[in-house]
Design an enzyme around this catalytic site. Structure first.
Site, PDB file in Angstrom:
ATOM      1  N   ASP A  39       0.804  -1.606  -0.246  1.00 51.22           N
ATOM      2  CA  ASP A  39       0.356  -0.249  -0.250  1.00 51.22           C
ATOM      3  C   ASP A  39       0.841   1.454  -0.096  1.00 51.22           C
ATOM      4  OD1 ASP A  39      -3.238   0.235   1.412  1.00 51.22           O
ATOM      5  OD2 ASP A  39      -2.048   1.716   1.225  1.00 51.22           O
ATOM      6  N   GLN A  86     -15.487   5.418  -4.295  1.00 51.74           N
ATOM      7  CA  GLN A  86     -17.064   6.400  -4.435  1.00 51.74           C
ATOM      8  C   GLN A  86     -17.183   6.932  -2.798  1.00 51.74           C
ATOM      9  OE1 GLN A  86     -18.864   2.687  -6.572  1.00 51.74           O
ATOM     10  NE2 GLN A  86     -19.631   4.662  -6.892  1.00 51.74           N
ATOM     11  N   THR A 123      -9.735  -2.019  -8.828  1.00 52.43           N
ATOM     12  CA  THR A 123     -10.283  -0.931  -8.934  1.00 52.43           C
ATOM     13  C   THR A 123     -11.297  -0.126  -9.425  1.00 52.43           C
ATOM     14  OG1 THR A 123      -7.631  -0.264  -7.448  1.00 52.43           O
ATOM     15  CG2 THR A 123      -8.985   2.024  -8.769  1.00 52.43           C
ATOM     16  N   ASN A 124     -12.126   0.745  -9.692  1.00 53.68           N
ATOM     17  CA  ASN A 124     -12.974   1.125 -10.329  1.00 53.68           C
ATOM     18  C   ASN A 124     -12.559   2.620 -11.126  1.00 53.68           C
ATOM     19  OD1 ASN A 124     -15.382  -0.202 -10.521  1.00 53.68           O
ATOM     20  ND2 ASN A 124     -15.970  -0.325  -8.474  1.00 53.68           N
ATOM     21  N   PRO A 125     -13.130   3.359 -12.018  1.00 53.75           N
ATOM     22  CA  PRO A 125     -13.934   2.464 -13.021  1.00 53.75           C
ATOM     23  C   PRO A 125     -13.240   0.680 -13.960  1.00 53.75           C
ATOM     24  CG  PRO A 125     -13.666   3.932 -14.249  1.00 53.75           C
ATOM     25  CD  PRO A 125     -12.027   3.808 -12.752  1.00 53.75           C
ATOM     26  N   ASP A 127     -13.642  -1.320 -16.168  1.00 47.78           N
ATOM     27  CA  ASP A 127     -13.837  -1.693 -17.498  1.00 47.78           C
ATOM     28  C   ASP A 127     -12.360  -0.865 -17.773  1.00 47.78           C
ATOM     29  OD1 ASP A 127     -15.412  -3.818 -17.789  1.00 47.78           O
ATOM     30  OD2 ASP A 127     -16.703  -2.355 -16.463  1.00 47.78           O
ATOM     31  N   ARG A 155     -25.038 -10.514  -7.160  1.00 43.61           N
ATOM     32  CA  ARG A 155     -26.558  -9.669  -6.551  1.00 43.61           C
ATOM     33  C   ARG A 155     -27.226  -9.946  -7.417  1.00 43.61           C
ATOM     34  NH1 ARG A 155     -22.258  -4.338  -6.416  1.00 43.61           N
ATOM     35  NH2 ARG A 155     -21.494  -4.471  -4.231  1.00 43.61           N
ATOM     36  N   ARG A 157     -27.626 -12.813  -9.316  1.00 43.40           N
ATOM     37  CA  ARG A 157     -28.591 -14.127  -8.631  1.00 43.40           C
ATOM     38  C   ARG A 157     -29.203 -14.160  -6.833  1.00 43.40           C
ATOM     39  NH1 ARG A 157     -22.989 -17.694  -9.232  1.00 43.40           N
ATOM     40  NH2 ARG A 157     -24.340 -18.990  -8.065  1.00 43.40           N
ATOM     41  N   HIS A 179     -19.154  -2.973 -15.583  1.00 40.58           N
ATOM     42  CA  HIS A 179     -19.751  -3.140 -13.906  1.00 40.58           C
ATOM     43  C   HIS A 179     -20.199  -1.205 -13.974  1.00 40.58           C
ATOM     44  CE1 HIS A 179     -18.918  -3.822 -10.091  1.00 40.58           C
ATOM     45  NE2 HIS A 179     -18.177  -2.769  -9.828  1.00 40.58           N
TER      46      HIS A 179
HETATM   47  N1  LIG Z   1     -14.250  -3.949  -9.114  1.00 39.75           N
HETATM   48  C1  LIG Z   1     -15.705  -4.365  -8.123  1.00 39.75           C
HETATM   49  O1  LIG Z   1     -16.392  -4.674  -8.578  1.00 39.75           O
HETATM   50  C2  LIG Z   1     -15.139  -3.450  -7.148  1.00 39.75           C
HETATM   51  C3  LIG Z   1     -16.057  -3.479  -5.405  1.00 39.75           C
HETATM   52  C4  LIG Z   1     -15.983  -2.248  -4.438  1.00 39.75           C
HETATM   53  C5  LIG Z   1     -14.828  -1.599  -4.978  1.00 39.75           C
HETATM   54  N2  LIG Z   1     -13.698  -1.385  -5.898  1.00 39.75           N
HETATM   55  C6  LIG Z   1     -13.407  -0.330  -5.818  1.00 39.75           C
HETATM   56  O2  LIG Z   1     -11.421  -0.928  -5.420  1.00 39.75           O
HETATM   57  C7  LIG Z   1     -10.862   0.514  -5.009  1.00 39.75           C
HETATM   58  C8  LIG Z   1     -10.384   0.483  -3.751  1.00 39.75           C
HETATM   59  O3  LIG Z   1     -11.819   0.073  -2.663  1.00 39.75           O
HETATM   60  P1  LIG Z   1     -11.700   0.880  -0.642  1.00 39.75           P
HETATM   61  O4  LIG Z   1     -13.057   0.150  -1.066  1.00 39.75           O
HETATM   62  O5  LIG Z   1     -10.813  -0.597  -0.589  1.00 39.75           O
HETATM   63  O6  LIG Z   1     -10.941   1.609  -0.835  1.00 39.75           O
HETATM   64  P2  LIG Z   1      -9.463   2.108   0.399  1.00 39.75           P
HETATM   65  O7  LIG Z   1      -9.985   3.767   0.233  1.00 39.75           O
HETATM   66  O8  LIG Z   1     -10.362   1.495   0.967  1.00 39.75           O
HETATM   67  O9  LIG Z   1      -8.517   1.688  -0.070  1.00 39.75           O
HETATM   68  C9  LIG Z   1      -7.950   2.498  -0.537  1.00 39.75           C
HETATM   69  C10 LIG Z   1      -6.217   1.320  -0.685  1.00 39.75           C
HETATM   70  O10 LIG Z   1      -5.170   2.228  -1.902  1.00 39.75           O
HETATM   71  C11 LIG Z   1      -4.268   2.474  -1.082  1.00 39.75           C
HETATM   72  N3  LIG Z   1      -3.358   3.523  -2.189  1.00 39.75           N
HETATM   73  C12 LIG Z   1      -3.903   4.582  -2.494  1.00 39.75           C
HETATM   74  N4  LIG Z   1      -2.938   4.674  -3.704  1.00 39.75           N
HETATM   75  C13 LIG Z   1      -2.059   3.789  -4.217  1.00 39.75           C
HETATM   76  C14 LIG Z   1      -0.724   4.319  -4.524  1.00 39.75           C
HETATM   77  N5  LIG Z   1      -0.147   4.082  -5.653  1.00 39.75           N
HETATM   78  N6  LIG Z   1      -0.401   2.422  -4.452  1.00 39.75           N
HETATM   79  C15 LIG Z   1      -0.787   1.978  -3.431  1.00 39.75           C
HETATM   80  N7  LIG Z   1      -1.922   2.011  -2.882  1.00 39.75           N
HETATM   81  C16 LIG Z   1      -2.240   3.054  -2.568  1.00 39.75           C
HETATM   82  C17 LIG Z   1      -4.960   3.566   0.227  1.00 39.75           C
HETATM   83  O11 LIG Z   1      -3.734   3.820   0.967  1.00 39.75           O
HETATM   84  C18 LIG Z   1      -5.575   2.817   0.811  1.00 39.75           C
HETATM   85  O12 LIG Z   1      -5.361   1.673   1.414  1.00 39.75           O
HETATM   86  C19 LIG Z   1     -11.710   1.810  -5.362  1.00 39.75           C
HETATM   87  O13 LIG Z   1     -11.585   2.318  -6.618  1.00 39.75           O
HETATM   88  C20 LIG Z   1     -13.339   1.193  -5.771  1.00 39.75           C
HETATM   89  O14 LIG Z   1     -14.477   2.001  -6.314  1.00 39.75           O
HETATM   90  C21 LIG Z   1     -14.850  -1.967  -7.572  1.00 39.75           C
END
Ligand SMILES: NC(=O)c1ccc[n+]([C@@H]2O[C@H](COP(=O)([O-])OP(=O)(O)OC[C@H]3O[C@@H](n4cnc5c(N)ncnc54)[C@H](O)[C@@H]3O)[C@@H](O)[C@H]2O)c1
Length: 308
Positions: A39, A86, A123-125, A127, A155, A157, A179
């Site tokens: 991280d 988000q 990480t979002n977005p 795709d 979700r 299902r 997504h």
């Molecule tokens: N794909 C999916 O279905 C899905 C589902 C839920 C969340 N997400 C996405 O996942 C991502 C993370 O969500 P979260 O709730 O865990 O967020 P969060 O804020 O809890 O965690 C993000 C982490 O990333 C770290 N970080 C930031 N920049 C960094 C970098 N350059 N290098 C390394 N670490 C870094 C931060 O220190 C933090 O610990 C978001 O973009 C969220 O939208 C995707």
């Protein structure tokens, strides 16, 4: 003893709600041998690793530590869950500018040490950032995968299961496309034991809206989604490492797929040790096809504004 593959190392970049819960899920599942947490906030990764390591006497023998990018060298799978998430009311696309920027350095750091692994983007977005990861890594597309609409399909299902009073594991149903807000349900394929499922127009609307808006609802209620996405990522990881060939709605590069090319979208794909081995050829209705194209065009429009 679970069927653990030897020398299976997973690196998770970003140990926030999604990354840490995914690590914990992998730890409990005991299907991998090594797990590395990275991280930008080193203290956060260290704290998570320490906390989870203290649980090892109650689980199995997964070796887990807070590491750095050099640990990617021996990684089979590198999960990216780093970046902004988000806030209430924000769409996933709203995160693009903030998160595309950090992907530059993350992907550069990965490829400095690893040329053989599979990149799994959460990480979002998701795709668009999977597409960005493909372009920036130079990896073949089968080895750059997004979590896609696997979570949305879960979700869907679940909600169909609630409606029909059937365990969601026995429901086959798919959400495809982005997504995000332009995703679409494939009602015609929803089935139990191969038998098609009937729904009233009201039920369809309610089930799909609840599916599509699930993340907004959870983020409003508790600030982040984590458990179901962690289980979805675990499902993809195990399917890869165990060479399962499971069909999962991951996000993958589409080439001449129902008239769509050069964009990542969630579609049913066979996932095995090679990553995405094959994308299944869906026969879409005219209405579904139009929605699928709209989803693709929306993401392509966003990609066109990126410096790739
Ligand atoms: N794909 C999916 O279905 C899905 C589902 C839920 C969340 N997400 C996405 O996942 C991502 C993370 O969500 P979260 O709730 O865990 O967020 P969060 O804020 O809890 O965690 C993000 C982490 O990333 C770290 N970080 C930031 N920049 C960094 C970098 N350059 N290098 C390394 N670490 C870094 C931060 O220190 C933090 O610990 C978001 O973009 C969220 O939208 C995707």
């Amino acid at each position: 003893m679970k069927n653990k593959l030897r020398s299976s190392r997973v690196v998770i970049i970003g140990t926030g709600a999604v990354g840490a819960t995914t690590a914990y899920t992998l730890l409990l599942r005991e299907r991998i041998s090594e797990l590395v947490l990275i991280d930008a906030n080193k203290e956060k990764a260290l704290g998570e690793a320490l906390d989870m390591n203290h649980g090892l006497p109650f689980t199995g023998g997964v070796k887990l530590w807070a590491g750095d990018y050099s640990d990617c060298a021996d990684a089979d799978i590198i999960v990216i869950a780093a970046g902004a998430s988000q806030r209430p009311g924000e769409t996933r696309i709203d995160l693009l500018k903030r998160n595309a920027g950090i992907f530059d350095s993350i992907i550069q750091n990965i490829v400095k040490y690893n040329d053989h692994g599979i990149i799994l983007v959460a990480t979002n977005p998701v795709d668009i950032l999977s597409y960005v990861s493909l372009k920036k890594s130079g990896f073949p597309s089968n080895r750059v995968i997004g979590s896609g609409t696997l979570l949305d399909s879960a979700r869907f299902r679940y909600l169909i299961g609630q409606n029909k009073k059937i365990n969601p594991r026995s429901i086959h149903a798919h959400i495809i496309g982005e997504h995000g807000d332009s995703e679409l349900p494939l009602w015609s394929l929803a089935n139990v034991a191969g038998i098609g499922l009937e729904f009233s127009a009201e039920d369809r609307e309610e089930i799909f809206n609840s599916t599509k808006n699930a993340a907004y609802e959870i983020i409003n209620a508790k600030g982040a989604t984590s458990y179901a996405i962690a289980l979805a990522l675990d499902r993809i990881i195990v399917s890869i490492l165990q060479n399962e060939g499971s069909v999962l709605n991951v996000s993958t590069l589409l080439t001449d797929y129902n008239g769509v090319s050069d964009v990542y979208l969630g579609v049913p794909s066979i996932v095995d040790r090679s990553g995405v081995r094959e994308v299944l050829d869906l026969k879409l209705s005219d209405e579904e096809l139009a929605q699928f194209h709209a989803s693709a065009n929306k993401l392509k429009g966003e990609i066109a504004n990126l410096d790739l």
